[in-house]
Write a protein that holds these residues in place. Structure first.
Motif, short mmCIF file in Angstrom:
data_model
loop_
_atom_site.label_atom_id
_atom_site.label_comp_id
_atom_site.label_asym_id
_atom_site.label_seq_id
_atom_site.Cartn_x
_atom_site.Cartn_y
_atom_site.Cartn_z
N ARG A 121 -1.63 39.21 18.04
CA ARG A 121 -2.76 39.40 18.93
C ARG A 121 -3.45 40.73 18.65
O ARG A 121 -4.68 40.81 18.58
N PHE B 121 0.76 25.94 24.56
CA PHE B 121 -0.33 26.86 24.84
C PHE B 121 0.30 28.21 25.16
O PHE B 121 1.29 28.29 25.89
N ARG B 122 -0.24 29.27 24.56
CA ARG B 122 0.30 30.61 24.80
C ARG B 122 -0.85 31.60 24.92
O ARG B 122 -1.80 31.57 24.14
N THR B 123 -0.73 32.46 25.92
CA THR B 123 -1.69 33.54 26.08
C THR B 123 -0.94 34.79 26.52
O THR B 123 0.22 34.71 26.93
N THR C 277 -6.60 29.71 30.00
CA THR C 277 -6.53 31.15 29.72
C THR C 277 -7.21 31.93 30.84
O THR C 277 -6.67 32.93 31.33
N GLY D 128 3.62 37.60 28.03
CA GLY D 128 3.20 36.34 27.42
C GLY D 128 3.48 35.20 28.37
O GLY D 128 4.50 35.20 29.07
N ARG E 34 -7.76 35.19 22.42
CA ARG E 34 -7.46 34.77 23.79
C ARG E 34 -6.21 33.90 23.93
O ARG E 34 -5.46 34.06 24.87
N TYR E 35 -6.00 32.95 23.05
CA TYR E 35 -4.86 32.06 23.22
C TYR E 35 -4.49 31.38 21.90
O TYR E 35 -5.27 31.39 20.94
N THR E 36 -3.30 30.80 21.91
CA THR E 36 -2.80 30.02 20.78
C THR E 36 -2.52 28.62 21.29
O THR E 36 -2.01 28.43 22.40
N HIS E 37 -2.83 27.64 20.45
CA HIS E 37 -2.54 26.24 20.76
C HIS E 37 -1.86 25.63 19.54
O HIS E 37 -2.35 25.79 18.42
N HIS F 74 -5.44 34.74 33.24
CA HIS F 74 -5.99 36.09 33.30
C HIS F 74 -6.48 36.44 34.71
O HIS F 74 -6.31 37.58 35.16
#
Length: 151
Positions: free
Chosen positions: A74, A98-100, A128, A110, A86-89, A132
């Motif tokens: 990141r 999904f990770r943010t 996301t 995380g 912003r995020y991973t898919h 947030h």
């Protein structure tokens, strides 16, 4: 508590309960699991029963250790690109990840979420924003994992 036990909803503090509720509202029955992690530990906030059965023999900690690389990637993406990462898919054959990350001062958390793979076209940007917004409302530290021996 083992690595993949789920906290009863009543045992979660307000911020974590709000996170699970918001994800359940957005994803419904497709929500598989919710984890929060920092650089050293992780906490399961929600784990659907059928998923718990499937991961019984899986080293969940190794999987989440791999997700921790996101703390570094990141920062790398943010230095290399003109816009904020912003995020991973990630898509698997039966589920999607999904990770943010949220951060505030020196606190970084995380959020890793599993959803069923189907024709649903999830709005990961909206998810996301939800994560947030909750971090802004409750503070990032309120989402930080609690080590099993600290619970």
């Amino acid at each position: 508590m083992t690595t993949h036990d789920t906290q009863p909803q009543s045992a979660l503090d307000d911020a974590k309960a709000a996170l699970v509720d918001a994800l359940r509202d957005a994803l419904g029955d497709n929500l598989r699991d919710v984890w929060v992690l920092d650089q050293h530990t992780q906490q399961s906030l929600y784990l659907r029963e059928d998923v718990a059965d499937r991961i019984e023999d899986v080293d969940v900690e190794k999987h989440l250790d791999n997700e921790r690389y996101g703390f570094v990637t990141r920062q790398t993406y943010n230095r290399l690109h003109y816009s904020e990462f912003r995020y991973t898919h990630r898509g698997f054959d039966t589920w999607e990840l999904f990770r943010t990350f949220v951060s505030e001062d020196d606190a970084q958390v995380g959020v890793v979420v599993g959803v069923d793979a189907n024709d649903a076209n999830y709005d990961f940007g909206a998810l996301t924003d939800t994560v947030h917004d909750l971090a802004a409302e409750y503070g990032v530290k309120a989402l930080a994992p609690v080590a099993p021996d600290d619970a």
